[in-house]
Design a protein around this motif. Sequence first.
Motif, short mmCIF file in Angstrom:
data_model
loop_
_atom_site.label_atom_id
_atom_site.label_comp_id
_atom_site.label_asym_id
_atom_site.label_seq_id
_atom_site.Cartn_x
_atom_site.Cartn_y
_atom_site.Cartn_z
N MET A 86 10.21 -2.51 0.81
CA MET A 86 9.60 -3.84 0.67
C MET A 86 9.67 -4.32 -0.77
SD MET A 86 6.27 -3.27 2.96
CE MET A 86 6.25 -1.61 3.56
N VAL A 87 9.40 -3.37 -1.69
CA VAL A 87 9.41 -3.72 -3.11
C VAL A 87 10.83 -4.08 -3.55
CG1 VAL A 87 9.08 -2.76 -5.42
CG2 VAL A 87 7.33 -2.45 -3.68
N MET A 88 11.81 -3.36 -3.01
CA MET A 88 13.21 -3.66 -3.37
C MET A 88 13.62 -5.03 -2.87
SD MET A 88 15.54 -0.26 -3.02
CE MET A 88 14.86 0.42 -1.54
N ILE A 89 13.18 -5.37 -1.65
CA ILE A 89 13.52 -6.69 -1.09
C ILE A 89 12.89 -7.80 -1.93
CG2 ILE A 89 13.19 -8.26 0.89
CD1 ILE A 89 13.23 -5.72 2.69
N GLY A 90 11.61 -7.63 -2.22
CA GLY A 90 10.88 -8.71 -2.89
C GLY A 90 11.09 -8.75 -4.39
N GLY A 91 11.40 -7.60 -4.97
CA GLY A 91 11.55 -7.52 -6.42
C GLY A 91 10.45 -6.66 -7.01
N ALA A 92 10.87 -5.60 -7.73
CA ALA A 92 9.90 -4.63 -8.24
C ALA A 92 8.95 -5.28 -9.23
CB ALA A 92 10.63 -3.47 -8.89
N GLY A 93 7.67 -4.99 -9.06
CA GLY A 93 6.68 -5.45 -10.03
C GLY A 93 6.19 -6.86 -9.83
N ILE A 129 1.34 -0.89 -9.68
CA ILE A 129 1.49 0.26 -10.60
C ILE A 129 2.85 0.19 -11.31
CG2 ILE A 129 1.76 2.79 -10.64
CD1 ILE A 129 -0.37 2.87 -8.39
N PHE A 130 3.88 -0.21 -10.56
CA PHE A 130 5.20 -0.33 -11.19
C PHE A 130 5.19 -1.40 -12.26
CE2 PHE A 130 9.49 -1.96 -11.59
CZ PHE A 130 10.20 -0.78 -11.80
N ALA A 131 4.56 -2.53 -11.96
CA ALA A 131 4.53 -3.63 -12.91
C ALA A 131 3.83 -3.24 -14.21
CB ALA A 131 3.83 -4.83 -12.28
N LEU A 132 2.72 -2.54 -14.08
CA LEU A 132 1.91 -2.23 -15.26
C LEU A 132 2.48 -1.10 -16.09
CD1 LEU A 132 -1.74 -2.40 -13.87
CD2 LEU A 132 -0.59 -4.04 -15.34
N MET A 133 3.03 -0.09 -15.41
CA MET A 133 3.38 1.13 -16.14
C MET A 133 4.83 1.54 -16.01
SD MET A 133 0.00 3.25 -15.17
CE MET A 133 0.38 4.56 -16.32
N ASN A 134 5.61 0.77 -15.23
CA ASN A 134 7.00 1.13 -14.99
C ASN A 134 7.10 2.50 -14.33
OD1 ASN A 134 9.48 -0.03 -15.07
ND2 ASN A 134 10.10 0.97 -16.99
#
Lengths: 288, 400
Positions: A226-233, A25-30
């Motif tokens: 988890m998203v922060m560790i791996g990279g958002a989006g 969802i973050f990747a598609l729509m920020n």
Amino acid sequence: MEQVIANGFYLGAQYALIALGLTLIFALMNVLNFAHGQMYVLGGFITYTIYGQLGLPFVVALLASGVTLAVVGALMEKFLFRTVIRRSLREESTMLLAAATAFFFDAVILLLFGEKQRGVPKIVKGVFNEGGIIMPYDRMVVGVLALVFIAAFVLYMQYSRVGRAMRALAQDRVAAQLMGVQVDRYSMIGFAMGAMLAGIVGGLLVTITGVNSGIGGPISIKAFMMVMIGGAGVVGGAIAGGFILGMMESVGLTVLRQYGDVTYLVIFAALMVFLSIRPNGLMGKPWG
Amino acid sequence: MINRRATLKSMALGAVSTLAIAAMGIPSVQAQNKELKIGFVGVTSGSAAAWGTSNVRSMQTRAAWLNETGGVKIGDSTYNVNIVTFDDQKDPKRAIAGMEKMAQEGIHYVVGPNVDDGAAAVRPVAEANGIIYFPYAFPKALYQKPASNAVLGMIANYQSGPAIYKYLKEKQGVKTIAFVAANESDPLSQRDGGVEAAKALGLEIVAQNDTYQNDTRDFTPVLTPIVSLKPDLLVLSGVAPANAPLLIRAARELGFEGLISTETAQDAKVLEEGAGEYANGFISVGGASTPEIASDTMKEFVDRYTKMFGEYNDESNTKVYALEYILETLKANPAAIDNVEEFKKTIDTFSAPNPYLKGDAKLSYVGTTSFGQKRQLAVPMVVNEYKDGAFQTLFVGSVD
């Protein structure tokens, strides 16, 4: 130590699946979907009702969790997020909307399902106990299913027409639109898929950890980590973040146990140092 | 000239006036009663919602029951009981706001808060505004002089823990003990109290520093090192009802064969759903609803609660008492209805029949040994053992 590593892998698999929907969802729509944890909880309660209360097969319950949450996600995108994104130039407007939906879901779930912790019968009985590793069979099934869902999701994003359109949207929204990608349609599909993943993982894990109306917020926080560790989006980033967090938790709780509850203190401190060096996480944005 | 809008307006006004006059004219037993507001400040949302919800629903069930049967006679007046609630979300700042709201509404008796920091935070507000409150929190400073407005609503862990450990040492041969607690003030203080009690009994403590985040969902990593130590008894200090089945299940799946206990109240349905047969033998502290000791009044309370809210919560076995104590103490001294100093005077000599227990059990205030003054409700210390979906009474103790 074998047990600690096995625990870490199992935790990692479930964490990665939790984080996938959020990062999509973050990747598609920020949009930082603060209601992701609440969607997980709703999925858990749907499986609890259908499998635990009505006695229907677990697969039916899991399917119902996924489909219901997909519909909820699609409606949220169409009637809430799309409207706000169109009318507001400020990015924080969607964050506030997401936070509001999280509180709304919390209240609705509490009203509908009550305050008690809920659980369902085990889907598989018995415990694997060989070579110093103890692992209940139901955890092994859930871990394998999590890996299957992750693989299916990655393949779908990589090779399907919808997946390619969504990846194009994530990389450059304007360019994708100029190339004929229907932005509204694929945003809605993406949001629905993200919500569906939250519902499915909630339905899967209700068989292991149960569910209660108050855990949505903490689930969201872990997913954000988890998203922060791996990279958002980034799908790969979310998977990596999930496994890293799971392993850190498992190892920390064993190695640092004599010092009290410092595992998460250490994880947060490490995360702060890591983000100051790599603010975009391991794999960063845009979609890889 | 009379137009359509004016006609509609007149008709609407007429209808409202007629309804208002009719409503005022309907004679009602309840309308003749005065209103007695009793407050509740506690947690009814979030991860600890079960604690406060069982509190407030117990109060609402009992209040509805009393109102339905004509109200409560205190002195020369009869009152309908109105429960005023405030969700503090387990946040001390909101607990203070809740207690201030109770003061603004002229309420003198409040049940809650549910946790240590909330109970400590509201103390200045309660003392400044003449409010007696009944926390479900254990810090002794709340109940020892110079504090005088707080009355502990349940059995504290430092009262039940030693009794449970002693029983298990003598009856089950427990020699080694391990503690695990959530990293929050209540569970940690309960763990420390348990460690002291275990030391005093000569038990060998094999683990006492293991803690977990209260929002942990998978306890296998937490329990893996503890189970490898093979203690005879694993104590889940101050465990929340939501976490108890998960901890039990994880411990048993890891091969733990010893006893598991806690000093907090639990719910049988939650244990059954979350841990199934793994929960058999789990020892906790309950109240008055096990078949061996529950009176007909208690059974009716459970029925009414279930009809009102769809499902009973076994935690209410202890939480049924606070409102009963408030009302019975006010009956004993009607002057206390708006004067808490009168209430305090009555505490020392108060005694009334306990409607929720079989036999001739009494309601009275205790706490002299623990606090140096009577600032605790004499709730029966019923130590339960879970077995196949229900609690069975292991033994019944008391505090003085």
